[in-house]
Design a protein around this motif. Sequence first.
Motif, short mmCIF file in Angstrom:
data_model
loop_
_atom_site.label_atom_id
_atom_site.label_comp_id
_atom_site.label_asym_id
_atom_site.label_seq_id
_atom_site.Cartn_x
_atom_site.Cartn_y
_atom_site.Cartn_z
N TRP A 195 -0.97 15.72 -19.61
CA TRP A 195 -1.63 16.95 -20.03
C TRP A 195 -0.64 18.10 -20.25
CZ3 TRP A 195 -0.91 21.21 -16.95
CH2 TRP A 195 -0.49 20.98 -15.63
N TRP A 196 0.50 18.04 -19.60
CA TRP A 196 1.47 19.13 -19.66
C TRP A 196 2.49 19.00 -20.78
CZ3 TRP A 196 6.28 16.92 -18.78
CH2 TRP A 196 6.27 15.67 -18.13
N PHE A 197 2.45 17.91 -21.52
CA PHE A 197 3.45 17.68 -22.57
C PHE A 197 3.51 18.85 -23.57
CE2 PHE A 197 4.00 12.76 -22.56
CZ PHE A 197 4.31 12.82 -21.21
N GLU A 198 2.36 19.22 -24.10
CA GLU A 198 2.32 20.24 -25.15
C GLU A 198 2.80 21.59 -24.65
OE1 GLU A 198 1.97 21.78 -28.79
OE2 GLU A 198 1.61 19.67 -28.30
N ASP A 199 2.52 21.90 -23.38
CA ASP A 199 2.91 23.21 -22.84
C ASP A 199 4.42 23.35 -22.69
OD1 ASP A 199 0.29 24.06 -22.64
OD2 ASP A 199 0.04 23.24 -20.62
N LEU A 200 5.12 22.24 -22.48
CA LEU A 200 6.56 22.32 -22.25
C LEU A 200 7.39 22.11 -23.51
CD1 LEU A 200 7.00 20.50 -18.81
CD2 LEU A 200 6.18 22.80 -19.34
N VAL A 201 6.73 21.89 -24.65
CA VAL A 201 7.45 21.68 -25.90
C VAL A 201 8.22 22.94 -26.30
CG1 VAL A 201 7.10 21.40 -28.39
CG2 VAL A 201 6.01 19.83 -26.81
N ALA A 202 7.75 24.10 -25.88
CA ALA A 202 8.40 25.36 -26.26
C ALA A 202 9.74 25.57 -25.55
CB ALA A 202 7.47 26.53 -25.95
N PHE A 203 10.01 24.82 -24.51
CA PHE A 203 11.27 24.98 -23.78
C PHE A 203 12.45 24.57 -24.66
CE2 PHE A 203 9.20 24.33 -19.35
CZ PHE A 203 8.57 25.56 -19.49
N ASN A 204 13.58 25.24 -24.50
CA ASN A 204 14.76 24.86 -25.26
C ASN A 204 15.42 23.64 -24.61
OD1 ASN A 204 16.48 25.70 -23.13
ND2 ASN A 204 16.50 27.80 -23.90
N PRO A 205 16.33 22.96 -25.32
CA PRO A 205 16.93 21.73 -24.79
C PRO A 205 17.62 21.91 -23.44
CG PRO A 205 17.38 21.91 -27.14
CD PRO A 205 16.72 23.20 -26.73
N ASN A 206 18.24 23.04 -23.21
CA ASN A 206 18.91 23.25 -21.92
C ASN A 206 17.93 23.24 -20.77
OD1 ASN A 206 21.48 23.50 -23.06
ND2 ASN A 206 21.22 25.69 -23.44
N LEU A 207 16.79 23.89 -20.96
CA LEU A 207 15.79 23.94 -19.91
C LEU A 207 15.14 22.57 -19.71
CD1 LEU A 207 14.51 25.80 -17.89
CD2 LEU A 207 12.79 26.44 -19.59
N VAL A 208 14.92 21.84 -20.81
CA VAL A 208 14.37 20.49 -20.70
C VAL A 208 15.32 19.58 -19.94
CG1 VAL A 208 13.81 18.42 -22.05
CG2 VAL A 208 12.89 20.63 -22.73
N GLU A 209 16.61 19.75 -20.16
CA GLU A 209 17.60 18.96 -19.43
C GLU A 209 17.53 19.25 -17.93
OE1 GLU A 209 22.46 18.30 -19.30
OE2 GLU A 209 21.51 19.32 -20.99
N MET A 210 17.42 20.51 -17.57
CA MET A 210 17.32 20.88 -16.16
C MET A 210 16.03 20.34 -15.55
SD MET A 210 18.80 24.78 -16.07
CE MET A 210 18.74 24.77 -14.27
N LEU A 211 14.94 20.45 -16.30
CA LEU A 211 13.65 19.96 -15.82
C LEU A 211 13.69 18.45 -15.60
CD1 LEU A 211 10.62 20.40 -15.24
CD2 LEU A 211 10.20 20.09 -17.69
N THR A 212 14.29 17.73 -16.55
CA THR A 212 14.37 16.27 -16.44
C THR A 212 15.21 15.86 -15.23
OG1 THR A 212 14.20 16.07 -18.85
CG2 THR A 212 15.02 14.16 -17.63
N LYS A 213 16.35 16.51 -15.04
CA LYS A 213 17.19 16.19 -13.89
C LYS A 213 16.46 16.45 -12.58
CE LYS A 213 21.66 16.94 -16.13
NZ LYS A 213 22.90 17.78 -16.17
N SER A 214 15.68 17.52 -12.55
CA SER A 214 14.90 17.83 -11.34
C SER A 214 13.86 16.75 -11.09
CB SER A 214 14.23 19.20 -11.51
OG SER A 214 13.44 19.51 -10.38
N MET A 215 13.21 16.27 -12.15
CA MET A 215 12.20 15.22 -12.01
C MET A 215 12.83 13.92 -11.50
SD MET A 215 9.82 15.66 -15.39
CE MET A 215 8.61 16.97 -15.52
N VAL A 216 13.98 13.59 -12.07
CA VAL A 216 14.65 12.35 -11.66
C VAL A 216 15.05 12.42 -10.20
CG1 VAL A 216 16.71 10.92 -12.01
CG2 VAL A 216 15.47 11.81 -13.98
N SER A 217 15.58 13.55 -9.78
CA SER A 217 16.02 13.70 -8.39
C SER A 217 14.84 13.64 -7.42
CB SER A 217 16.77 15.01 -8.21
OG SER A 217 15.92 16.12 -8.41
N ARG A 218 13.65 13.98 -7.90
CA ARG A 218 12.46 13.97 -7.06
C ARG A 218 11.63 12.69 -7.23
NH1 ARG A 218 10.69 19.11 -5.18
NH2 ARG A 218 12.18 20.77 -5.67
N LYS A 219 12.22 11.68 -7.84
CA LYS A 219 11.59 10.36 -7.97
C LYS A 219 10.31 10.42 -8.81
CE LYS A 219 14.76 8.95 -5.11
NZ LYS A 219 15.95 8.23 -5.62
N PHE A 220 10.29 11.27 -9.81
CA PHE A 220 9.14 11.32 -10.71
C PHE A 220 9.09 10.04 -11.54
CE2 PHE A 220 6.40 13.22 -14.00
CZ PHE A 220 5.56 14.01 -13.23
#
Length: 542
Positions: A192-217
């Motif tokens: 459900w959150w995919f569309e809301d996060l599309v506005a983020f720039n690549p740098n922020l998406v990279e940080m978000l992804t790394k945070s998810m991976v570190s938290r075992k998402f």
Amino acid sequence: MDVSCDLEVDVNGEEVFIVDKKIISSYSGRIRKLFSKLTGGAKSLKVIFHDFPGGAESFELMTRFCYNNGKVEINPLNLSLLYCIANFMEMNKSVSGSISLLEQTEKSLEEIRYWTWSELLVALNQCQDLLPVANSSGILIKCLDSLFGRLALGNETSPCPSISSTDSFGIRFSCDTRSTESLKNSSFRATWWFEDLVAFNPNLVEMLTKSMVSRKFDHVIISRFLFYYQKSRFILATSDEKRKISETVVNMLYSLDQNAISCKSLFGILRVTLNLNISKCCRNKLESMIGSQMDRATLDNLLVPSPIGSNCLYDVNLVLRFLKSFLGKGVSCVPLVQLKKVSSLMDLYIAEVAPDPCLKPSKFLALVRALPDSARESYDGIYRAMDMYLEVHARLTEEEQIKLCCGLNYEKLSSEVCNRLAQNEKFPSKLAIQALFSQQCKLKSLLTETNQTKPFIDSPLSFVDIDTKGKEDESCEQIVVYAGKLDLSAENEKLRAHLQGMQWRVLELEKDCRKMQSQMTKIMKSRLSSHSNAKSLPRLCS
């Protein structure tokens, strides 16, 4: 408050402000430090900022705070901006009993858990425009942590309870219906959150992804979001933006479990990045991920057009790199099932590229030999592709043809294909005879094995020993197989059936042998007559 205009401030080249140095410096430690060592009564003072967070609009907001005796309305919509300003301008000193801007924003930030989803998104969108201050100040990490908590909470599912085997059909049917709806709801809850996060720039998406991976998402959900992000952002992006987006997505996908990534989607990224000039490191990662999933690919996936400047129809070198990645850890590390799937796929691909008149023999042979011999149970498909290739490349010399056909394993050719090869004038005569000899050897081996496993045959089997130095006219000795007296009692019914089956198989092999001998005789007569001065052929099989 007495106000004077004795300080000129250039903010990021966007706008120039004329402010009161005394008022601004009383709240900003950074301004105080700039003028602490200033001596003399300078009439004109000027400060130039090149990296003020938020630009001219943010500086104006800061001046309002200073001119209003340290009072400002703080809410989730401007908190990120004010927090970064307070850190950048070192506004951590209380003036005239008022609380410093940094203290006020830190206190407001403690309420982040009560923010709505929309407020959190606004704060994050502000943060991506305030880098690197937003990152160094710590507010970006706090917002990302809060965001991750919302996502983890939203992804919780309530699957249908398990039903025991003793439950009635009606109950199971009802649960199955609820399960279908539950799966749909679960899928929605996960994305459900995919569309809301599309506005983020690549740098922020990279940080978000790394945070998810570190938290075992869940890596499957992360990969789906990255593919969605790339596809959505490409619609209005420029070439440079597309390159940056693609590199970010590929780098983040490479950090995930490869089994959680869609092979089809990887090929989708590959095709859209062909002309984007992404970095070599990024392209290697993409090809490596695809290569590791070659057993999931389809023929259409592999038919990638060749690069600009190449005359070939398809990018054969790319497929060879895929196969190199697939076998990167060694053949022994690849499950046999996957190896055979890739082998079948490659047979289709080789047949598809074989008619390309610009495909060099070395590349064709490289495709054939890219997989180990153990990957193929049959080389019939390779023969058919090679037949097409030789038809298109009729100008190859006999030496080139022989070298090309080294990719064939004659022992893994069916009898039917061997017969076709023997009569196919596109193949050199040496290879045609070699194929027949190989089949003769195979038949002899089968007959020998059969003779060794049947105790009921009284006389030994005979097999023709072909000598190509002049005995080609001799006919194959007839193989005589018969059974001795058998115990036909009920206890030996299974044995009798088995023995009769073996006897029938031997007779069939005998017929194949005679047929092959006849064909070989005809071929050798026709071809040796046209090469009367040729040397005697070697004895390849006895």
